[in-house]
Design an enzyme around this catalytic site. Structure first.
Site, PDB file in Angstrom:
ATOM      1  N   SER A  47      86.947  47.383  28.472  1.00 43.94           N
ATOM      2  CA  SER A  47      87.623  47.062  27.212  1.00 43.94           C
ATOM      3  C   SER A  47      89.127  47.009  27.410  1.00 43.94           C
ATOM      4  CB  SER A  47      87.326  48.135  26.159  1.00 43.94           C
ATOM      5  OG  SER A  47      85.957  48.205  25.905  1.00 43.94           O
ATOM      6  N   ASN A  48      89.680  48.025  28.070  1.00 41.44           N
ATOM      7  CA  ASN A  48      91.121  48.082  28.264  1.00 41.44           C
ATOM      8  C   ASN A  48      91.613  47.056  29.269  1.00 41.44           C
ATOM      9  OD1 ASN A  48      92.336  50.361  26.635  1.00 41.44           O
ATOM     10  ND2 ASN A  48      90.469  51.274  27.456  1.00 41.44           N
ATOM     11  N   LYS A 166      79.128  56.414  29.955  1.00 38.24           N
ATOM     12  CA  LYS A 166      80.488  56.613  29.459  1.00 38.24           C
ATOM     13  C   LYS A 166      80.362  56.747  27.947  1.00 38.24           C
ATOM     14  CE  LYS A 166      85.054  54.539  28.799  1.00 38.24           C
ATOM     15  NZ  LYS A 166      85.856  53.294  28.785  1.00 38.24           N
ATOM     16  N   SER A 168      82.359  57.245  24.628  1.00 36.28           N
ATOM     17  CA  SER A 168      83.688  57.199  24.013  1.00 36.28           C
ATOM     18  C   SER A 168      83.650  57.552  22.536  1.00 36.28           C
ATOM     19  CB  SER A 168      84.285  55.797  24.179  1.00 36.28           C
ATOM     20  OG  SER A 168      84.447  55.491  25.535  1.00 36.28           O
ATOM     21  N   GLY A 191      84.743  59.236  27.536  1.00 29.72           N
ATOM     22  CA  GLY A 191      85.611  58.068  27.483  1.00 29.72           C
ATOM     23  C   GLY A 191      86.653  58.162  26.397  1.00 29.72           C
TER      24      GLY A 191
END
Lengths: 299, 299, 299, 299
Positions: A47-48, A166, A168, A191
């Site tokens: 995503s980042n 992960k 988040s 995350g």
């Protein structure tokens, strides 16, 4: 599965030049600096990494660059989740060919109301069956509007090619339940840096944190303090990073993250619209947080 | 802008063969049948067209087929929204080349917390500036987690190349406000059949409705009853279609829609996983609704 | 059931003196003015009457005053919902003794996760069984976090002592479904002025609207325009009142409502803390809306 | 402030006889048994005490009984939050007269959209100013729809008569931030057993847990394990209690809690409608959980 997934991993940003084109030289420069830190691995095209803004070719170029320039002691994970099962399988196979050690697959989410536990589990099973490399599932309800429950994760953890998760969500009760229900060697990676320390207290093995793009040293310090049983120090580090972590994720997003990286000398470049880099007021706030964390800030 | 966007439009489904490959012959067959109805146009590669599951090439093939096989009295709209502004512009230009009369652009949504009114408006302005064909904005908060407010829509309606909006929110207060605030000839199209009749009562010009893939005749009847001032009949038609509409959208999604289409003789084919076609119990419920609506059902 | 529940009803505000004590004289003055309008009835001790801030004695004093001073052509409804079934029954019986014609019972909500359809239906059935006067159910999910679905309402509508519903959800698809499923003479009253006109279009019989405390004339005008088949005029009135309606409900709450009432000469008094009356900027906005609606404003 | 608020406190249930009347004898019996455990204090007339179902007289009777029958080493907290500031002050003063050591004040919530930080802070400041005993704020967004942010809590912690907070949000990032920002001796008590252990890891001083009505021994054990630095044992205890905790709170509510208490020999009595005691299937699940936790179950 020999792969040891633990420690701190940045979901690395994808640098763009001012004309919005991919800047692989900047990516290499960032990797060179990260290679000198205690980071355990890199997540490319997450995503980042603005993966949703990248063409398939750009995603491949980024991943190939990361594989080539990662230090030998760093693992490489590739974000490969797509909306359809078949496209996810294709992307995961391609990532394996390009040298990724493992793949991170986000829950499909466009048709949220249809993403029942049964359909989500079938999706991950099919991807894991077809993938040449271990797969981690990625649960991020705030972005996707879909939550993968602990029972589903526990069932998926029985698959020999599903190596971890992960998570988040920031939902620590759920993370604790996942650690409890999943198979012994399942890698639970938090995350969300705002619950980094409590996640470790609940048994998370490591963390994949946007903020570790910019302050990898502090993140590694926290995980080491925790491992050494220095609870008070771990708690203080958590407080120290929490505000910056919020600013470069839920508050100002990737734009905030790239602004913070620029302040400490990384080369993140611009973001692609509709995202934007925050203005001078936010940059000043970021600079203050970074200074407080012991970083030299230059503008 | 000469384009008259009104009436009932199906967001047409994309048929797949049992092996999940595109089935353009089935698409042509469906178009041939829809061409004989009072539908005003077709939306290709929208949500119900499983656009998120299609490769760029597949999207082009679908659009080209719809353009070629639509009756001369039907307009063609192409879903072209992508997460980045530049990819949306590229997709919209390509749709224009392929012969689409207008484009539907959904709000970007992966980075929801960053999708401020300012950024969303800038996105749509940039796309409209660059597009050779009129653009409609698409607001669907239930799927995207992002809502485009009436003030934003009103400002966007001033752009000479932004022709209208598809509003699938089901929020009638908001739709009414949009009709009130937007420029006179702005095409407000309701995208949620459960509020089809009230939306018309509030001034919507037309509707883009999943359920009109399967019961176009009833949907057209409702809009004609409304136009003729037959309020009671419009209300009764609304009640008649509401339950089926819910079943082929929020309850069973595209899988439910394709199952319903099969029951009345269309050729929708399968869905791509992780979506699935519902089981026999749901199919029976769908059949009962269709029979009640006056359709001959075959299984 | 002979009681005819229709038309426009204000959920009347409870005036307080500057020292926060009940001001029954001000209440009488307001009633005297409302008595001259086309309002159909009054709801006493509802949400906008700050019932949750009133002691049982205060609630009785307010209700007795409204019963005594309502014009003979106006009906009186009492808000009597409490969290427990037994307390609701007691309050409803007391309201009947004091002369209320009917009672409005909100869904219990403190234990929201436990408020299943079964429990909610049992609650309303028990209250209706025990009440000497007809009962209306009150659905207001935005305040309560609980939604009473159309199927539940339809079942409750079969009870001979359940006369109708006040639906403040703003969810027009649901309101339409309720009109469709409930028994023929069930009084569906919309409780959200932002969807007043569309609710009428869907078959609502009348409205219980906070904003009708301050602009009863316009609200009555809208319902009359609708009844006369003047659709365009009804739609224009809807747009005219929507913004003020939002300001005196979801935006500024009862404080905003009382400020608006003061501007046009009613005597609402103060609100009880933690509520507050909005400051001069908001008052100016309210004044502008009222002026636009044709009211003389004095400050 | 000399009062030491820490350790485990049950928000004690209010026993009712089969005819729904208060059963103070059963309450005394429960207290006698809890008095023999390591519980630090009792919260009377809280959510789990069904306070919203009690008349003011009943609330006083319950509190007086708890004060009289609590062992000398146990503190008594009274839930005194009401919707209006003045009613909350009156209830808090009355609780002080009856001998409560401190008061727990929930965020007002009926008018949720109006509960801004400023109004909530003013409410708590006014109550604390007027209260003869220390006040704790109670944040429970899942029930109230209102969240009191860390900055507000930090400001309130500066008030000499605001002693702490019960945080039932389950939001560990927020709890950690509160510990960090509030004044040194501010008592942060976690109110959600599903995050009991991680809350302690983040610096919570103690816990107010519904489940400690039924398994006080295990809850006390967990807090002792944590204090002794036995992290692995604390984590295992967390997993052991998490499922039962969920069942007696968010899943089956007070009805589930009372059913569980009956199984291990407490005298909780019935719940007041609209709540109900769960049926035999749920009771069997509860029994299984209790047995796994080492309790003797009798039915």
């Amino acid at each position: 599965m020999a792969l040891k997934i633990e420690g701190v991993w940045p979901p690395i940003v994808t640098p763009f030049r001012p004309d919005q084109e991919l800047d692989l030289e900047a990516l290499k420069a960032n990797l060179a600096r990260w290679n000198t830190t205690g980071l355990a691995g890199y997540l490319a095209t997450g995503s980042n990494g603005e993966a949703v803004f990248l063409s398939p070719k750009e995603r491949e170029a980024v991943l190939a660059t990361v594989v080539e320039h990662a230090a030998p002691d760093k693992l490489v994970m590739a974000g490969t989740g797509q909306e359809s099962t078949r496209a996810t399988i294709a992307a995961t196979r391609r990532a394996a060919e390009l040298g990724a050690h493992c793949a991170l697959v986000v829950t499909p989410c466009y048709f949220k109301s249809q993403m029942t536990p049964t359909r989500l589990e079938a999706h991950f099973q099919a991807v894991a069956d077809a993938s040449p490399i271990p797969v981690l599932v990625y649960n991020f309800p705030q972005a996707t509007g879909v939550n993968l429950g602990p029972e589903s994760v526990a069932r998926l953890s029985e698959h020999p090619n599903i190596a971890g998760i992960k998570d988040s969500s920031g939902n620590i009760a759920q993370l604790s339940e996942i650690v409890h229900l999943a198979r012994e060697d399942f890698a639970v990676m938090v995350g969300n840096a705002e619950v980094f320390h409590p996640a470790l207290a609940c048994g998370a093995r490591g963390a994949i944190l946007a903020v570790s793009n910019v302050i990898p040293e502090r993140c590694v310090e926290l995980i080491q303090a925790f491992a050494a049983g220095e609870m008070e120090r771990a708690r203080r580090l958590q407080w120290a990073i929490a505000r910056l972590a919020a600013m470069v994720t839920r508050i100002h997003g990737v734009g905030g993250l790239k602004a913070a990286m620029s302040l400490v000398g990384y080369q993140p470049g611009v973001v692609r619209p509709p995202l934007t880099i925050p203005g001078p007021e936010v940059v000043q706030e970021l600079a203050a947080e970074l200074t407080a964390l012991g970083y030299q800030v230059s503008r």
